[in-house]
Write an enzyme that holds these catalytic residues in place. Structure first.
Site, PDB file in Angstrom:
ATOM      1  CE  LYS A 115      52.414  58.595 -84.479  1.00 52.63           C
ATOM      2  NZ  LYS A 115      52.484  58.743 -83.056  1.00 52.63           N
ATOM      3  CE  LYS A 197      45.902  62.173 -84.337  1.00 49.96           C
ATOM      4  NZ  LYS A 197      46.085  61.597 -83.302  1.00 49.96           N
ATOM      5  CE  LYS A 200      50.700  64.502 -77.599  1.00 49.84           C
ATOM      6  NZ  LYS A 200      51.110  63.269 -77.746  1.00 49.84           N
TER       7      LYS A 200
HETATM    8  P1  ATP Z   1      50.940  62.339 -82.115  1.00 54.07           P
HETATM    9  O1  ATP Z   1      50.811  63.212 -83.112  1.00 54.07           O
HETATM   10  O2  ATP Z   1      52.448  62.416 -81.427  1.00 54.07           O
HETATM   11  O3  ATP Z   1      50.555  60.758 -82.737  1.00 54.07           O
HETATM   12  P2  ATP Z   1      48.583  62.938 -80.816  1.00 54.07           P
HETATM   13  O4  ATP Z   1      48.240  64.129 -80.863  1.00 54.07           O
HETATM   14  O5  ATP Z   1      47.741  62.026 -81.778  1.00 54.07           O
HETATM   15  O6  ATP Z   1      49.948  62.763 -80.828  1.00 54.07           O
HETATM   16  P3  ATP Z   1      48.291  60.966 -78.616  1.00 54.07           P
HETATM   17  O7  ATP Z   1      49.500  60.908 -77.732  1.00 54.07           O
HETATM   18  O8  ATP Z   1      48.429  59.758 -79.818  1.00 54.07           O
HETATM   19  O9  ATP Z   1      48.269  62.241 -79.423  1.00 54.07           O
HETATM   20  O10 ATP Z   1      46.921  60.926 -78.116  1.00 54.07           O
HETATM   21  C1  ATP Z   1      46.574  61.108 -76.484  1.00 54.07           C
HETATM   22  C2  ATP Z   1      44.989  61.087 -76.702  1.00 54.07           C
HETATM   23  O11 ATP Z   1      44.407  62.161 -77.225  1.00 54.07           O
HETATM   24  C3  ATP Z   1      44.435  59.663 -77.272  1.00 54.07           C
HETATM   25  O12 ATP Z   1      43.437  59.217 -76.441  1.00 54.07           O
HETATM   26  C4  ATP Z   1      43.949  60.207 -78.497  1.00 54.07           C
HETATM   27  O13 ATP Z   1      42.875  59.455 -79.165  1.00 54.07           O
HETATM   28  C5  ATP Z   1      43.487  61.606 -78.133  1.00 54.07           C
HETATM   29  N1  ATP Z   1      43.446  62.419 -79.181  1.00 54.07           N
HETATM   30  C6  ATP Z   1      44.557  63.032 -80.315  1.00 54.07           C
HETATM   31  N2  ATP Z   1      44.367  63.690 -80.998  1.00 54.07           N
HETATM   32  C7  ATP Z   1      43.001  63.854 -80.930  1.00 54.07           C
HETATM   33  C8  ATP Z   1      42.016  64.699 -81.687  1.00 54.07           C
HETATM   34  N3  ATP Z   1      42.702  65.460 -82.548  1.00 54.07           N
HETATM   35  N4  ATP Z   1      40.702  64.793 -81.243  1.00 54.07           N
HETATM   36  C9  ATP Z   1      40.459  64.026 -80.306  1.00 54.07           C
HETATM   37  N5  ATP Z   1      41.076  63.266 -79.627  1.00 54.07           N
HETATM   38  C10 ATP Z   1      42.432  63.115 -79.977  1.00 54.07           C
END
Ligand code: ATP
Ligand code: LTN
Length: 334
Positions: A115, A197, A200
């Protein structure tokens, strides 16, 4: 010793299928298994402000995430749902734990490194201390277990280190929390680059399926997902990351095992397989969207759930924080 579960998600944008399959769906499953004393699920707004953001979007996203938690099946009579910033002990424990966290261990965190390079206005000190705040979220409820997706494993390990360090330095207080990570769906990958991965915050719209995407958009995104050219539907993360990701998505959404799906689609073309994957995703997402729209209209109900949740969480947080401060030599009158 009580057996509490704690978890949270940042209200930092539109949630993806990865967030649902890797996290929320598992929270709902654990809620039904009832193998806990208390289960706290919160909206991690203090975490969402560690990078630059728009305040009015954040306010909306907090409400939206609350509605989504409920639409996905979280039940306020079984889990405590609340907004992190409404329980001020989170910020306080975050600070107290910073005194026993080392800059070196924070600089090593993968999420921080990823980040950090994306920040345009400068890197906030809160982005560096993010995992300490997260450790605080967990220790504030003396969590026994923390359900998360695979990408949060490193933060969980740090929370365990900090917890142990506190106990050694000031005397036993905290559990050493264990991560609860599912086998299938723990890491859903980007549809456009299946070695990354699904996230969002990915600027490429086609890379992620959002939980508010229309049926048509979901079908188009899956149809254009990156695969390979050897035409075999087989799970092989290393050599066939795109097909493996689609198999994992379909396994999660349909409830069938990867092996069953491999057999079912033996000899089938990628086009036919992708249609079936899309059907399984649509069947999961569309009913959630219907409930979500209903809930968003019922702001009074959402507010009541979050108000009640904050009161209950505060009760636990206050007691634990007071014990912690006492051990640290604070709390003059106790
Ligand atoms: P950002 O992109 O803003 O970092 P993010 O999509 O990674 O956001 P988080 O808010 O960090 O989402 O994660 C929320 C939950 O969803 C956490 O438990 C994280 O491990 C899970 N998660 C996020 N992305 C994935 C993915 N691609 N596959 C499985 N679990 C996920
Ligand atoms: N960092 C987590 C969100 C989060 C969290 C927590 C998860 C903040 N505090 C405590 C579990 C327990 C993420 O999903 N990005």
């Amino acid at each position: 010793m009580s057996k509490n579960f704690v978890t949270g998600i940042q209200p930092s944008g539109r949630l993806t299928l990865g967030n649902y399959l890797g996290a929320i769906r598992n929270f709902v499953k654990l809620q039904e298994e009832k193998d806990y004393d208390e289960f706290f699920v919160f909206i991690a707004d203090l975490h969402a402000i560690t990078v630059s953001y728009n305040p009015s979007d954040l306010r909306q996203n907090i409400k939206k995430l609350a509605a989504l938690y409920l639409a996905c099946g979280l039940d306020p009579s079984k889990v405590t749902l609340f907004v992190q910033s409404e329980v001020h002990e989170h910020a306080e424990i975050g600070y107290l734990l910073q005194t026993i966290s080392y800059i070196g261990e924070l600089e090593r965190m993968t999420q921080y490194k990823d980040k950090k390079v994306k920040q345009v206005e400068g890197v906030s000190s809160a982005l560096l201390t993010y995992p300490v705040l997260m450790a605080g979220d967990i220790l504030l409820y003396n969590a026994y277990a923390v359900p998360v997706g695979l990408d949060q494993k490193q933060h969980l390990e740090l929370a365990r280190t900090i917890s142990e360090r506190f106990n050694n330095k000031f005397g036993d207080l905290f559990n050493i929390p264990i991560p609860l990570i599912q086998k299938t769906g723990a890491k859903i990958m980007s549809l456009q680059d299946p070695t990354k991965k699904m996230s969002k915050s990915d600027p490429l719209e086609k890379a992620s399926i959002y939980l508010d995407d229309s049926e048509d958009v979901i079908r188009k995104k899956i149809a254009s997902a990156v695969t390979d050219s050897d035409g075999i539907i087989k799970y092989d993360e290393k050599n066939k990351p795109g097909i493996s990701n689609l198999l994992a998505i379909m396994a999660c959404c349909s409830g069938k095992s990867i092996q069953t799906l491999e057999n079912e689609f033996k000899g089938a073309g990628y086009g036919e397989f992708k249609k079936a994957v899309a059907n399984s995703v649509v069947e999961v997402i569309i009913p959630i969207q219907k409930k979500y729209e209903e809930l968003l209209k019922n702001q009074d109900y959402l507010n009541k759930v979050l108000d009640d949740g904050a009161i209950k969480a505060s009760y636990f947080a206050k007691k634990q924080l007071s014990k912690m401060k006492r051990k640290m030599g604070l709390e003059r009158k106790k």
